[in-house]
Scaffold this motif. Structure first.
Motif, PDB file in Angstrom:
ATOM      1  N   GLN A   1       2.129   1.501   9.704  1.00  0.00           N
ATOM      2  CA  GLN A   1       2.484   0.080   9.663  1.00  0.00           C
ATOM      3  C   GLN A   1       2.452  -0.514  11.066  1.00  0.00           C
ATOM      4  O   GLN A   1       1.983  -1.634  11.262  1.00  0.00           O
ATOM      5  CB  GLN A   1       3.864  -0.114   9.045  1.00  0.00           C
ATOM      6  N   VAL A   2       2.945   0.237  12.041  1.00  0.00           N
ATOM      7  CA  VAL A   2       2.905  -0.220  13.427  1.00  0.00           C
ATOM      8  C   VAL A   2       1.463  -0.494  13.841  1.00  0.00           C
ATOM      9  O   VAL A   2       1.173  -1.512  14.494  1.00  0.00           O
ATOM     10  CB  VAL A   2       3.542   0.831  14.367  1.00  0.00           C
ATOM     11  N   TYR A   3       0.545   0.381  13.456  1.00  0.00           N
ATOM     12  CA  TYR A   3      -0.860   0.209  13.815  1.00  0.00           C
ATOM     13  C   TYR A   3      -1.418  -1.089  13.228  1.00  0.00           C
ATOM     14  O   TYR A   3      -2.122  -1.848  13.909  1.00  0.00           O
ATOM     15  CB  TYR A   3      -1.677   1.407  13.322  1.00  0.00           C
ATOM     16  N   LEU A   4      -1.093  -1.371  11.955  1.00  0.00           N
ATOM     17  CA  LEU A   4      -1.595  -2.590  11.324  1.00  0.00           C
ATOM     18  C   LEU A   4      -1.041  -3.836  12.005  1.00  0.00           C
ATOM     19  O   LEU A   4      -1.744  -4.853  12.140  1.00  0.00           O
ATOM     20  CB  LEU A   4      -1.229  -2.602   9.835  1.00  0.00           C
TER      21      LEU A   4
ATOM     22  N   GLY B   1       4.571  -3.386  18.720  1.00  0.00           N
ATOM     23  CA  GLY B   1       4.381  -3.257  17.271  1.00  0.00           C
ATOM     24  C   GLY B   1       5.518  -2.489  16.625  1.00  0.00           C
ATOM     25  O   GLY B   1       5.954  -2.812  15.514  1.00  0.00           O
ATOM     26  N   ALA B   2       6.038  -1.468  17.306  1.00  0.00           N
ATOM     27  CA  ALA B   2       7.125  -0.662  16.760  1.00  0.00           C
ATOM     28  C   ALA B   2       8.418  -1.463  16.663  1.00  0.00           C
ATOM     29  O   ALA B   2       9.194  -1.314  15.707  1.00  0.00           O
ATOM     30  CB  ALA B   2       7.340   0.582  17.615  1.00  0.00           C
ATOM     31  N   VAL B   3       8.678  -2.310  17.651  1.00  0.00           N
ATOM     32  CA  VAL B   3       9.873  -3.167  17.602  1.00  0.00           C
ATOM     33  C   VAL B   3       9.794  -4.108  16.406  1.00  0.00           C
ATOM     34  O   VAL B   3      10.773  -4.302  15.675  1.00  0.00           O
ATOM     35  CB  VAL B   3      10.024  -3.967  18.914  1.00  0.00           C
ATOM     36  N   ILE B   4       8.613  -4.688  16.199  1.00  0.00           N
ATOM     37  CA  ILE B   4       8.433  -5.582  15.051  1.00  0.00           C
ATOM     38  C   ILE B   4       8.590  -4.810  13.748  1.00  0.00           C
ATOM     39  O   ILE B   4       9.235  -5.269  12.800  1.00  0.00           O
ATOM     40  CB  ILE B   4       7.046  -6.258  15.102  1.00  0.00           C
ATOM     41  N   ALA B   5       8.032  -3.597  13.684  1.00  0.00           N
ATOM     42  CA  ALA B   5       8.099  -2.791  12.464  1.00  0.00           C
ATOM     43  C   ALA B   5       9.514  -2.313  12.170  1.00  0.00           C
ATOM     44  O   ALA B   5       9.836  -2.008  11.014  1.00  0.00           O
ATOM     45  CB  ALA B   5       7.165  -1.589  12.578  1.00  0.00           C
ATOM     46  N   SER B   6      10.369  -2.249  13.191  1.00  0.00           N
ATOM     47  CA  SER B   6      11.753  -1.805  12.975  1.00  0.00           C
ATOM     48  C   SER B   6      12.623  -2.916  12.400  1.00  0.00           C
ATOM     49  O   SER B   6      13.796  -2.704  12.094  1.00  0.00           O
ATOM     50  CB  SER B   6      12.356  -1.303  14.295  1.00  0.00           C
ATOM     51  N   MET B   7      12.078  -4.099  12.260  1.00  0.00           N
ATOM     52  CA  MET B   7      12.818  -5.230  11.709  1.00  0.00           C
ATOM     53  C   MET B   7      13.205  -4.950  10.253  1.00  0.00           C
ATOM     54  O   MET B   7      12.338  -4.711   9.414  1.00  0.00           O
ATOM     55  CB  MET B   7      11.942  -6.489  11.771  1.00  0.00           C
TER      56      MET B   7
ATOM     57  N   GLY C   1      24.304  -2.327  11.970  1.00  0.00           N
ATOM     58  CA  GLY C   1      23.809  -0.956  11.849  1.00  0.00           C
ATOM     59  C   GLY C   1      22.612  -0.797  10.934  1.00  0.00           C
ATOM     60  O   GLY C   1      22.386   0.285  10.384  1.00  0.00           O
ATOM     61  N   MET C   2      21.800  -1.846  10.783  1.00  0.00           N
ATOM     62  CA  MET C   2      20.668  -1.817   9.862  1.00  0.00           C
ATOM     63  C   MET C   2      19.349  -1.474  10.552  1.00  0.00           C
ATOM     64  O   MET C   2      18.325  -1.325   9.893  1.00  0.00           O
ATOM     65  CB  MET C   2      20.531  -3.178   9.158  1.00  0.00           C
ATOM     66  N   VAL C   3      19.350  -1.377  11.891  1.00  0.00           N
ATOM     67  CA  VAL C   3      18.099  -1.188  12.636  1.00  0.00           C
ATOM     68  C   VAL C   3      17.945   0.271  13.048  1.00  0.00           C
ATOM     69  O   VAL C   3      18.885   0.877  13.569  1.00  0.00           O
ATOM     70  CB  VAL C   3      18.061  -2.088  13.882  1.00  0.00           C
ATOM     71  N   ASN C   4      16.764   0.810  12.810  1.00  0.00           N
ATOM     72  CA  ASN C   4      16.443   2.177  13.214  1.00  0.00           C
ATOM     73  C   ASN C   4      15.431   2.125  14.353  1.00  0.00           C
ATOM     74  O   ASN C   4      14.285   1.715  14.173  1.00  0.00           O
ATOM     75  CB  ASN C   4      15.874   2.954  12.026  1.00  0.00           C
ATOM     76  N   PHE C   5      15.862   2.563  15.557  1.00  0.00           N
ATOM     77  CA  PHE C   5      14.998   2.481  16.731  1.00  0.00           C
ATOM     78  C   PHE C   5      14.143   3.734  16.939  1.00  0.00           C
ATOM     79  O   PHE C   5      13.400   3.810  17.914  1.00  0.00           O
ATOM     80  CB  PHE C   5      15.834   2.240  17.990  1.00  0.00           C
ATOM     81  N   ALA C   6      14.234   4.692  16.034  1.00  0.00           N
ATOM     82  CA  ALA C   6      13.461   5.928  16.208  1.00  0.00           C
ATOM     83  C   ALA C   6      11.958   5.663  16.326  1.00  0.00           C
ATOM     84  O   ALA C   6      11.290   6.247  17.202  1.00  0.00           O
ATOM     85  CB  ALA C   6      13.750   6.895  15.058  1.00  0.00           C
ATOM     86  N   PRO C   7      11.376   4.789  15.481  1.00  0.00           N
ATOM     87  CA  PRO C   7       9.934   4.531  15.620  1.00  0.00           C
ATOM     88  C   PRO C   7       9.570   3.931  16.976  1.00  0.00           C
ATOM     89  O   PRO C   7       8.477   4.179  17.498  1.00  0.00           O
ATOM     90  CB  PRO C   7       9.640   3.534  14.486  1.00  0.00           C
TER      91      PRO C   7
ATOM     92  N   ALA D   1       0.817  -1.219   0.000  1.00  0.00           N
ATOM     93  CA  ALA D   1       0.000   0.000   0.000  1.00  0.00           C
ATOM     94  C   ALA D   1       0.851   1.269   0.000  1.00  0.00           C
ATOM     95  O   ALA D   1       0.309   2.376  -0.093  1.00  0.00           O
ATOM     96  CB  ALA D   1      -0.928   0.003   1.209  1.00  0.00           C
ATOM     97  N   GLY D   2       2.173   1.108   0.113  1.00  0.00           N
ATOM     98  CA  GLY D   2       3.067   2.260   0.089  1.00  0.00           C
ATOM     99  C   GLY D   2       3.284   2.920   1.430  1.00  0.00           C
ATOM    100  O   GLY D   2       3.823   4.035   1.498  1.00  0.00           O
ATOM    101  N   LEU D   3       2.888   2.246   2.528  1.00  0.00           N
ATOM    102  CA  LEU D   3       3.112   2.818   3.850  1.00  0.00           C
ATOM    103  C   LEU D   3       4.597   2.757   4.195  1.00  0.00           C
ATOM    104  O   LEU D   3       5.291   1.809   3.827  1.00  0.00           O
ATOM    105  CB  LEU D   3       2.312   2.064   4.911  1.00  0.00           C
ATOM    106  N   ALA D   4       5.085   3.750   4.904  1.00  0.00           N
ATOM    107  CA  ALA D   4       6.495   3.818   5.273  1.00  0.00           C
ATOM    108  C   ALA D   4       6.869   2.631   6.141  1.00  0.00           C
ATOM    109  O   ALA D   4       6.171   2.309   7.112  1.00  0.00           O
ATOM    110  CB  ALA D   4       6.785   5.120   6.017  1.00  0.00           C
ATOM    111  N   PHE D   5       7.975   1.952   5.785  1.00  0.00           N
ATOM    112  CA  PHE D   5       8.416   0.793   6.547  1.00  0.00           C
ATOM    113  C   PHE D   5       8.867   1.260   7.933  1.00  0.00           C
ATOM    114  O   PHE D   5       9.765   2.091   8.064  1.00  0.00           O
ATOM    115  CB  PHE D   5       9.572   0.087   5.827  1.00  0.00           C
ATOM    116  N   GLY D   6       8.225   0.732   8.979  1.00  0.00           N
ATOM    117  CA  GLY D   6       8.534   1.144  10.339  1.00  0.00           C
ATOM    118  C   GLY D   6       7.760   2.361  10.797  1.00  0.00           C
ATOM    119  O   GLY D   6       7.910   2.807  11.930  1.00  0.00           O
ATOM    120  N   GLY D   7       6.906   2.911   9.916  1.00  0.00           N
ATOM    121  CA  GLY D   7       6.136   4.100  10.249  1.00  0.00           C
ATOM    122  C   GLY D   7       4.952   3.787  11.143  1.00  0.00           C
ATOM    123  O   GLY D   7       4.589   2.629  11.357  1.00  0.00           O
TER     124      GLY D   7
END
Length: 439
Positions: free
Chosen positions: A56-59, A346-352, A221-227, A47-53
């Motif tokens: 996506q976390v909500y879904l 959900g955010a931890v999973i989305a940061s994968m 260094g591939m994981v972004n924890f900001a979300p 659907a074009g949602l931002a990965f880790g956004g």
């Protein structure tokens, strides 16, 4: 009743002591957790949602929350709804192909609206599902499941290589050694645990593999924890988060898959009673299981969740442990609901990172295809059945791979024709009814 010789609980209404019941409930969650959240990640990406956004976390949260709700409908029941058996519900892979295509072309509003309507149809199927089973012998159901797996495997390879969207696949990093190292670490760990360990560790092999891949990606260094940092602790549930948009083609496609999903649930209900109580499922249990499937799907769709179905891997746990208690699975459902209410999870999973997920879905999607082959193994491979298999797969996968071949078909028909699952199912049903048996 409790089997005094084995200590097993073959009565769904009995409950082992909490010291046993809680770990067993967690084991059911571990066995299905990765498979439950993956479809939402893929459809969100389509659907074009931002990965880790946040969307996506909500879904992902809704996938966990309403898998738990649907499981409670199965284990506790509500009137005629629910088999009242230890059946674990989760987000269905069967719908991923159709919903990803709809989400990519028409948006999540259309896709989720189709889920709501499809869930209502699925619910109605509970009243007469036993009368439809003849349309879906192993030849048809096996073909449909195989088509789903084969359709999804390219998605797994794209994720493992580092992307799914066109711009990601054109990036220089796509297919890099770093991406494949992470993806293969997931596959290798999952296979080792699955075949060289037993019990909970074996049942949670893919989940542990994802955790190992996640840790490796973190080191690289591939994981972004900001979300994760930005996510709240308690979720707010939004009805119709993308509105309600009706599309006949999307509804027909989802409904067709719902029928197949209902037949799968019938099989899982039967397998559960055979594995845990050495008996056939009753008509009331089969109808109740189908009602719960449909109602769970419709409710989930209202709040942004994808369709739910019974999870076959959890039937294996019932067979392995011999514990038929539905209350054990109820504990697992409550754990899922708790996870769904905590956006941090959900955010931890989305940061994968995508390659981590790719390694997991290579195994998962391959297993979907293998499950289809397993069903087809019950079918006699004579010339008639081989022709049905050949023509059905060629039509379903061929049109999906070359969608421009039917570009002049009207919208509804085009959506169905290029969905992979719908044409495979339709051709298989027609040919199975039309072609005479070999003498």
């Amino acid at each position: 009743m409790t089997d005094t010789r084995t200590g097993f609980y073959s009565d769904p209404d009995e409950t082992p002591p909490l010291v046993q019941a809680v770990p067993l409930g967690l084991q059911h969650v571990l066995a299905m957790f990765a498979s439950n959240v993956t479809p939402s990640i893929i459809v969100a990406g389509a659907a074009g949602l931002a990965f880790g956004g946040p969307e996506q976390v909500y879904l992902i949260q809704m996938a966990m929350l309403f898998a738990g709700v649907a499981t409670l409908l199965q284990t506790i029941g509500l009137g005629p709804v629910g088999a009242r058996l230890p059946i674990m519900q989760g987000t269905s892979f069967a719908f991923v192909g159709v919903l990803a295509g709809v989400a990519a072309t028409q948006g999540l509003g259309v896709a989720l609206s189709a889920c709501i309507i499809g869930g209502c149809v699925h619910f109605v199927l509970g009243a007469f599902i036993k009368h439809l089973r003849w349309l879906f012998p192993p030849l048809v159901t096996g073909l449909v499941i195989l088509a789903i797996g084969l359709y999804l495997i390219p998605v797994a390879i794209k994720y493992a290589a580092g992307g799914a969207a066109k711009f990601q696949m054109e990036a220089e990093s796509f297919g890099s050694l770093m991406h494949w190292s992470v993806a293969l670490s997931v596959v290798i760990v999952a296979l080792i645990l699955k075949f060289f360990t037993n019990g909970t560790l074996s049942n949670a092999a893919i989940l542990v593999g994802l955790i190992v891949g996640y840790l490796l990606a973190l080191v690289l260094g591939m994981v972004n924890f900001a979300p994760v940092a930005n996510a709240s602790w308690i979720t707010s549930i939004t009805p119709l988060p993308y509105g309600f948009e009706f599309s006949l083609g999307a509804v027909i496609a989802v409904t067709l898959v719902s029928i197949v999903s209902a037949i799968e649930t019938v099989g899982d209900a039967s397998a559960t009673t055979k594995a845990g109580a050495s008996r056939e499922a009753t008509d009331a249990e089969i109808s109740g299981a189908t009602y719960a499937d449909g109602l769970g799907t419709a409710i989930a769709g209202v709040f942004g969740g994808l369709p739910n179905t019974s999870f076959s891997q959890n039937v294996g746990i019932v067979g392995m442990t011999g514990i038929m208690s539905r209350h054990v699975v109820t504990i697992g459902a409550l754990v899922l609901i708790l996870c769904g209410l905590l956006p941090k999870i959900g955010a931890v999973i989305a940061s994968m990172p995508l390659p981590v997920l790719g390694g997991g879905v290579i195994v998962m999607f391959g297993m979907v295809a293998a499950a289809g082959l397993n069903v087809l193994s019950e079918v006699e491979m004579n010339r008639r059945n081989m022709v049905i298999i050949a023509v059905s797969l060629a039509a379903g996968l061929g049109l999906n791979l070359v969608p421009t071949a039917v570009q002049y078909l009207p919208g509804v028909v085009n959506t169905l024709a290029t969905s992979a699952v719908a044409p495979t199912a339709l051709v298989a049903i027609i040919l199975n009814l039309a072609l005479p048996d070999e003498i």
